[in-house]
Design a protein around this motif. Structure first.
Motif, mmCIF file in Angstrom:
data_model
loop_
_atom_site.group_PDB
_atom_site.id
_atom_site.type_symbol
_atom_site.label_atom_id
_atom_site.label_comp_id
_atom_site.label_asym_id
_atom_site.label_seq_id
_atom_site.Cartn_x
_atom_site.Cartn_y
_atom_site.Cartn_z
ATOM 1 N N VAL A 146 63.207 -32.959 5.385
ATOM 2 C CA VAL A 146 64.059 -33.854 4.596
ATOM 3 C C VAL A 146 64.919 -34.655 5.568
ATOM 4 N N LEU A 147 64.675 -35.965 5.615
ATOM 5 C CA LEU A 147 65.337 -36.833 6.582
ATOM 6 C C LEU A 147 66.226 -37.852 5.883
ATOM 7 N N SER A 148 67.164 -38.398 6.629
ATOM 8 C CA SER A 148 67.993 -39.474 6.099
ATOM 9 C C SER A 148 67.216 -40.786 6.170
ATOM 10 N N TYR A 149 67.707 -41.790 5.462
ATOM 11 C CA TYR A 149 66.993 -43.072 5.419
ATOM 12 C C TYR A 149 66.986 -43.767 6.773
ATOM 13 N N SER A 150 67.856 -43.351 7.656
ATOM 14 C CA SER A 150 67.875 -43.948 8.993
ATOM 15 C C SER A 150 66.604 -43.654 9.768
ATOM 16 N N GLY A 188 57.052 -35.289 4.901
ATOM 17 C CA GLY A 188 58.471 -35.605 4.999
ATOM 18 C C GLY A 188 58.986 -36.305 3.756
ATOM 19 N N ILE A 189 60.256 -36.108 3.488
ATOM 20 C CA ILE A 189 60.973 -36.852 2.449
ATOM 21 C C ILE A 189 62.032 -37.680 3.150
ATOM 22 N N VAL A 190 62.025 -38.987 2.894
ATOM 23 C CA VAL A 190 63.053 -39.875 3.431
ATOM 24 C C VAL A 190 63.909 -40.326 2.256
ATOM 25 N N ALA A 191 65.164 -39.992 2.294
ATOM 26 C CA ALA A 191 66.015 -40.247 1.131
ATOM 27 C C ALA A 191 67.339 -40.880 1.536
ATOM 28 N N ILE A 192 67.780 -41.826 0.719
ATOM 29 C CA ILE A 192 69.174 -42.263 0.806
ATOM 30 C C ILE A 192 69.992 -41.136 0.222
ATOM 31 N N ARG A 193 70.713 -40.444 1.083
ATOM 32 C CA ARG A 193 71.382 -39.213 0.694
ATOM 33 C C ARG A 193 72.614 -39.483 -0.159
ATOM 34 N N PRO A 194 73.085 -38.475 -0.885
ATOM 35 C CA PRO A 194 74.285 -38.647 -1.719
ATOM 36 C C PRO A 194 75.511 -39.106 -0.939
ATOM 37 N N ARG A 195 75.578 -38.774 0.345
ATOM 38 C CA ARG A 195 76.754 -39.160 1.129
ATOM 39 C C ARG A 195 76.930 -40.671 1.180
ATOM 40 N N GLU A 196 75.836 -41.455 1.041
ATOM 41 C CA GLU A 196 75.934 -42.895 1.123
ATOM 42 C C GLU A 196 76.772 -43.478 -0.009
ATOM 43 N N GLU A 197 76.875 -42.753 -1.107
ATOM 44 C CA GLU A 197 77.680 -43.238 -2.220
ATOM 45 C C GLU A 197 79.144 -43.442 -1.823
ATOM 46 N N ARG A 198 79.542 -42.765 -0.759
ATOM 47 C CA ARG A 198 80.951 -42.794 -0.366
ATOM 48 C C ARG A 198 81.222 -43.769 0.771
ATOM 49 N N ILE A 199 80.205 -44.551 1.150
ATOM 50 C CA ILE A 199 80.378 -45.465 2.280
ATOM 51 C C ILE A 199 80.376 -46.905 1.786
ATOM 52 N N ARG A 211 71.977 -46.676 -6.698
ATOM 53 C CA ARG A 211 72.582 -45.404 -6.307
ATOM 54 C C ARG A 211 71.691 -44.691 -5.293
ATOM 55 N N ALA A 212 72.257 -43.668 -4.684
ATOM 56 C CA ALA A 212 71.485 -42.818 -3.780
ATOM 57 C C ALA A 212 70.677 -41.809 -4.581
ATOM 58 N N ALA A 213 69.766 -41.134 -3.893
ATOM 59 C CA ALA A 213 69.067 -40.002 -4.505
ATOM 60 C C ALA A 213 70.065 -38.858 -4.668
ATOM 61 N N ILE A 214 70.027 -38.198 -5.819
ATOM 62 C CA ILE A 214 70.873 -37.023 -5.977
ATOM 63 C C ILE A 214 70.150 -35.814 -5.394
ATOM 64 N N ALA A 215 70.918 -34.797 -5.057
ATOM 65 C CA ALA A 215 70.359 -33.642 -4.358
ATOM 66 C C ALA A 215 69.234 -32.989 -5.161
ATOM 67 N N ASP A 216 69.384 -32.916 -6.474
ATOM 68 C CA ASP A 216 68.354 -32.285 -7.304
ATOM 69 C C ASP A 216 67.043 -33.070 -7.275
ATOM 70 N N LEU A 238 57.491 -39.391 1.667
ATOM 71 C CA LEU A 238 57.856 -39.763 0.304
ATOM 72 C C LEU A 238 59.251 -40.370 0.353
ATOM 73 N N LYS A 239 59.358 -41.647 -0.001
ATOM 74 C CA LYS A 239 60.642 -42.343 0.055
ATOM 75 C C LYS A 239 61.351 -42.235 -1.286
ATOM 76 N N LEU A 240 62.564 -41.730 -1.243
ATOM 77 C CA LEU A 240 63.433 -41.703 -2.419
ATOM 78 C C LEU A 240 64.565 -42.691 -2.152
ATOM 79 N N ASP A 241 64.257 -43.973 -2.336
ATOM 80 C CA ASP A 241 65.202 -45.007 -1.897
ATOM 81 C C ASP A 241 65.603 -45.982 -2.991
ATOM 82 N N GLY A 242 65.258 -45.696 -4.241
ATOM 83 C CA GLY A 242 65.672 -46.565 -5.331
ATOM 84 C C GLY A 242 65.196 -47.997 -5.203
ATOM 85 N N GLY A 243 64.062 -48.210 -4.527
ATOM 86 C CA GLY A 243 63.527 -49.555 -4.360
ATOM 87 C C GLY A 243 64.037 -50.288 -3.140
ATOM 88 N N ARG A 244 64.815 -49.605 -2.278
ATOM 89 C CA ARG A 244 65.420 -50.269 -1.121
ATOM 90 C C ARG A 244 64.383 -50.899 -0.205
#
Length: 252
Positions: A146-150, A188-199, A211-216, A238-244
């Motif tokens: 599980v990786l960050s979108y970076s 691998g899963i590449v996801a915009i993590r929940p932490r991005e919501e706070r940046i 929005r970011a991917a939620i942990a669930d 597998l990208k969980l990026d909301g269309g980014r």
């Protein structure tokens, strides 16, 4: 029916807890390991009582073997790994420090490669689970990172994070090919993590879904990639990026 055993290496801030809950809910025995006392303490209040927690190093062969040994001694086997590498602190090229950089890159790549090596050695020592899907080739084991979108796209101030996360992609691709004949799948899963919501409203401005991917959601994706339903999938992201990845620039 025998219960599969899943080991989570690294808890992250929210994702590891969600993965532990989801796999436990779907009948897995679960061991979650992390080198941080604080993360382990947080997890004790966030995961089911039947999830075993292990405090220990995850970037050496001995540390990784110890984590798998917890699962083997408790449940007799290991079937799946979910690996959540650490995310490096924000920095820029102007802040480049060779020693810190070398250590960060070595830690990320060595930890990922050693996880594959130690896991594959364990798989070779154990019998298959008794049930087998007639319509699918049996999988002996799975590893999901599980990786960050970076790992696939960056922004200013994420210099070391981008390099270390993307370096793990190489481990995924090479590992998938190396371990295919042993019936071990690596994805691998590449996801915009929940932490991005706070940046700085980052995801709302840069993601069509807003929005970011939620942990669930990340946990559900990890469970799918670990299941026999994904038996043909290996070496993939597998990208969980909301269309980014389909968006040019930012939204107004």
């Amino acid at each position: 029916m025998a219960q599969p055993v899943t080991v989570i290496l690294g808890l992250g801030r929210e994702v590891g807890d969600a993965v532990a809950r989801r796999f436990s809910k779907f009948g897995h025995h679960v061991v979650a390991a992390d080198p941080s006392d604080d993360r382990i303490a947080t997890a004790r209040n966030a995961v089911p009582d039947d999830v075993l927690l292990h405090h220990g190093d995850l970037h050496t062969r001995l540390g990784l073997r110890n984590a798998l040994t917890v699962a083997v001694e408790a449940f007799g086997r290991v079937d799946n790994l979910v690996v959540i590498p650490d995310i490096e602190a924000a920095d820029s090229l102007d802040e480049f420090d060779q020693d810190k950089f070398d250590k960060a890159v070595a830690k990320a790549t060595r930890g990922a490669a050693l996880a594959l090596r130690v896991f594959s050695e364990r798989i070779a020592e154990q019998e298959d689970l008794p049930e087998a899907a007639v319509e699918r080739i049996r999988q002996k084991g799975t590893v999901t990172f599980v990786l960050s979108y970076s790992a696939v796209a960056t922004m200013p101030g994420r210099f070391t994070e981008t390099i270390t996360q993307s370096a793990v992609l190489g481990v995924i691709k090479a590992g998938a090919v190396e371990l295919a004949d042993r019936q071990i799948r690596v994805n691998g899963i590449v996801a915009i993590r929940p932490r991005e919501e706070r940046i700085e409203n980052w995801t709302t401005r840069r993601t069509p879904w807003g929005r970011a991917a939620i942990a669930d959601e990340i946990a559900d994706a990890a469970r799918y990639l670990s299941s026999p339903d994904a038996a043909i999938i290996t070496g993939e992201l597998l990208k969980l990026d909301g269309g980014r990845s389909s968006l040019a620039g930012v939204l107004d």
